[in-house]
Design a protein around this motif. Structure first.
Motif, mmCIF file in Angstrom:
data_model
loop_
_atom_site.group_PDB
_atom_site.id
_atom_site.type_symbol
_atom_site.label_atom_id
_atom_site.label_comp_id
_atom_site.label_asym_id
_atom_site.label_seq_id
_atom_site.Cartn_x
_atom_site.Cartn_y
_atom_site.Cartn_z
ATOM 1 N N ASP A 1 0.849 -1.190 0.000
ATOM 2 C CA ASP A 1 0.000 0.000 0.000
ATOM 3 C C ASP A 1 0.885 1.241 0.000
ATOM 4 O O ASP A 1 2.030 1.203 0.466
ATOM 5 N N VAL A 2 0.319 2.340 -0.505
ATOM 6 C CA VAL A 2 1.074 3.588 -0.575
ATOM 7 C C VAL A 2 0.877 4.454 0.664
ATOM 8 O O VAL A 2 1.550 5.476 0.815
ATOM 9 N N ALA B 1 2.676 -0.820 -8.667
ATOM 10 C CA ALA B 1 3.140 -0.907 -10.052
ATOM 11 C C ALA B 1 4.609 -1.286 -10.117
ATOM 12 O O ALA B 1 5.051 -1.911 -11.082
ATOM 13 N N VAL C 1 -0.748 -0.768 -12.761
ATOM 14 C CA VAL C 1 -0.813 -1.722 -11.651
ATOM 15 C C VAL C 1 -1.307 -3.079 -12.132
ATOM 16 O O VAL C 1 -0.742 -4.121 -11.776
ATOM 17 N N MET D 1 -6.904 4.221 -8.034
ATOM 18 C CA MET D 1 -5.541 4.307 -8.556
ATOM 19 C C MET D 1 -5.419 5.355 -9.661
ATOM 20 O O MET D 1 -6.223 5.377 -10.592
ATOM 21 N N SER E 1 -3.591 11.490 -13.342
ATOM 22 C CA SER E 1 -4.550 10.450 -12.966
ATOM 23 C C SER E 1 -5.639 10.283 -14.016
ATOM 24 O O SER E 1 -6.088 11.257 -14.627
ATOM 25 N N GLY F 1 4.724 1.180 -0.620
ATOM 26 C CA GLY F 1 5.172 1.570 -1.949
ATOM 27 C C GLY F 1 4.097 1.382 -2.995
ATOM 28 O O GLY F 1 2.973 0.962 -2.713
ATOM 29 N N ASP F 2 4.438 1.713 -4.227
ATOM 30 C CA ASP F 2 3.541 1.641 -5.371
ATOM 31 C C ASP F 2 3.537 0.215 -5.908
ATOM 32 O O ASP F 2 4.592 -0.324 -6.270
ATOM 33 N N ALA G 1 -3.308 12.975 -7.678
ATOM 34 C CA ALA G 1 -2.032 12.581 -8.299
ATOM 35 C C ALA G 1 -1.969 13.110 -9.727
ATOM 36 O O ALA G 1 -2.930 12.986 -10.484
ATOM 37 N N ASP H 1 -3.182 5.338 -11.944
ATOM 38 C CA ASP H 1 -2.828 4.608 -13.170
ATOM 39 C C ASP H 1 -3.143 3.123 -12.988
ATOM 40 O O ASP H 1 -2.243 2.298 -12.776
#
Length: 377
Positions: free
Chosen positions: A225-226, A255, A281, A275, A335, A252-253, A332, A277
């Protein structure tokens, strides 16, 4: 000689008016919405101040008793108790003839106690107003985002939002998810492999990861998870549950972190629509999962297509989208701005762009407001 008042000038028709509800119907709807909002905030107060939990633990109380036991102010406690009784959430059990209300005693029914205080109950909705409160504190920022673009991030929404999400999902993940997985042979057989590696994308506070580990004791689960506070909470819960050796949480991301490969299964619970993007992912998930593995997106059970007026599920999902998910996603740069109301054709398009051939609805029913989608290679 008689005079008559001139007849009032007719109100001109509204330019571009279309058929729809009357003014009285709209006014009644707005009044009901404001009433519901006030009552939701009152539930927030009772939840956050521990008033519901105190009434459940110690029984009916007068305003002075409740305030004394919880370290709060008696006059506010009295007003809240009266409001809750008028709203039908609390019951007056004694002192109905007390003129100033100081000696009235208020209590929780068994059903109210379950819905408002039991974190293990599937009916536990006391955390839901926390999300409303989180959005309310950011209304000036939301208005500015609506005017000029950008958004309000999950981190800016704060602890009320992240705790609301975690506490609402907790009973469903811990108590309903194992049965849902066992009842879906295509998933169960993979998860039950000896030494299965399971990826949980967007794991939040980790309840989904812990549920997977408990249901499949031979599996090793990696949650990603971010949101740093959520990952921290997840790590603490894993240790408390004695699962620290089989559940790993990474900040972290997905992706980037999901690309280490060799996973038997991957899940994305209620996060793809947030998300910026999603294609990146879902592509990372495709590369991370073995060819004979499974990948599942669990997201909101919205209607197949836009219909207006919509049902209550559609209405609440658009509420989440307006004030939480869409602003978070648009916070973000670059997005795609999906929003909460991600219908199947949208997910299908994201999946295909990420290299999957399509998505299938899995036979999991009556799981909160969520729908299970299998990603097809």
């Amino acid at each position: 000689m008689t005079t008559t008042e001139p007849a009032p000038a007719p109100v001109p028709a509204q330019a571009g008016a279309v058929p729809g509800p009357s003014a009285d119907e709209v006014a009644e709807r707005v009044f009901g919405s404001v009433l519901a909002g006030f009552e939701a905030f009152a539930v927030y107060v009772g939840d956050r101040l521990g008033w519901y939990r105190d009434l459940h633990a110690h029984g009916p109380a007068t305003p002075a008793e409740l305030a004394g036991r919880t370290g709060t102010q008696e006059r506010y406690a009295r007003e809240w108790l009266e409001q809750q009784a008028v709203a039908g959430l609390l019951t007056v059990v004694a002192g109905t003839g007390d003129a100033d209300g100081a000696r009235r005693r208020y209590g929780l029914s068994a059903g109210a106690a379950e819905a408002l205080t039991d974190p293990d109950s599937l009916a536990h909705l006391a955390p839901l107003p926390r999300m409303l409160a989180a959005a309310a504190t950011r209304l000036p920022q939301l208005l500015e985002a609506y005017r000029s673009g950008g958004g309000v991030s999950w981190d800016e929404l704060g602890d009320d939002a992240r705790e609301s999400q975690a506490d609402l999902n907790r009973p469903w993940f811990l108590h309903a998810l194992p049965g849902a997985l066992r009842g879906t042979p295509a998933l169960h057989e993979v998860l039950d492999r000896p030494g299965a590696r399971v990826l949980d994308v967007g794991c939040g506070a980790g309840w989904s990861s812990l549920a997977l580990a408990r249901a499949y004791p031979r599996a090793h689960v990696v949650g990603i998870d971010v949101d740093a506070p959520s990952v921290g909470a997840a790590r603490r819960e894993a240790v408390a549950a004695g699962l620290g050796d089989r559940v790993e949480f990474r900040l972290g991301d997905a992706a980037a972190l999901a690309a280490d490969g060799g996973y038997d299964a991957a899940f994305a619970f209620e996060c793809v629509h947030d998300m910026p993007d999603p294609v990146a992912v879902l592509d990372a998930v495709r590369r991370a999962v073995r060819p004979d593995g499974v990948a599942v997106v669990v997201d909101e059970a919205v209607a197949e297509e836009f219909t207006a007026p919509g049902d209550e599920v559609e209405r609440v999902m658009y509420g989440f989208s307006l004030f939480v998910c869409l602003p978070d996603g648009l916070s973000a740069p670059g997005s795609v701005g999906t929003g909460t109301v991600m219908r199947r054709p949208v997910l299908q398009r994201y999946a295909q762009r990420a290299g999957w051939s399509g998505v299938d609805v899995l036979p999991v029913e009556d799981f909160a407001f969520l729908r299970f989608y299998g990603l097809r290679r």
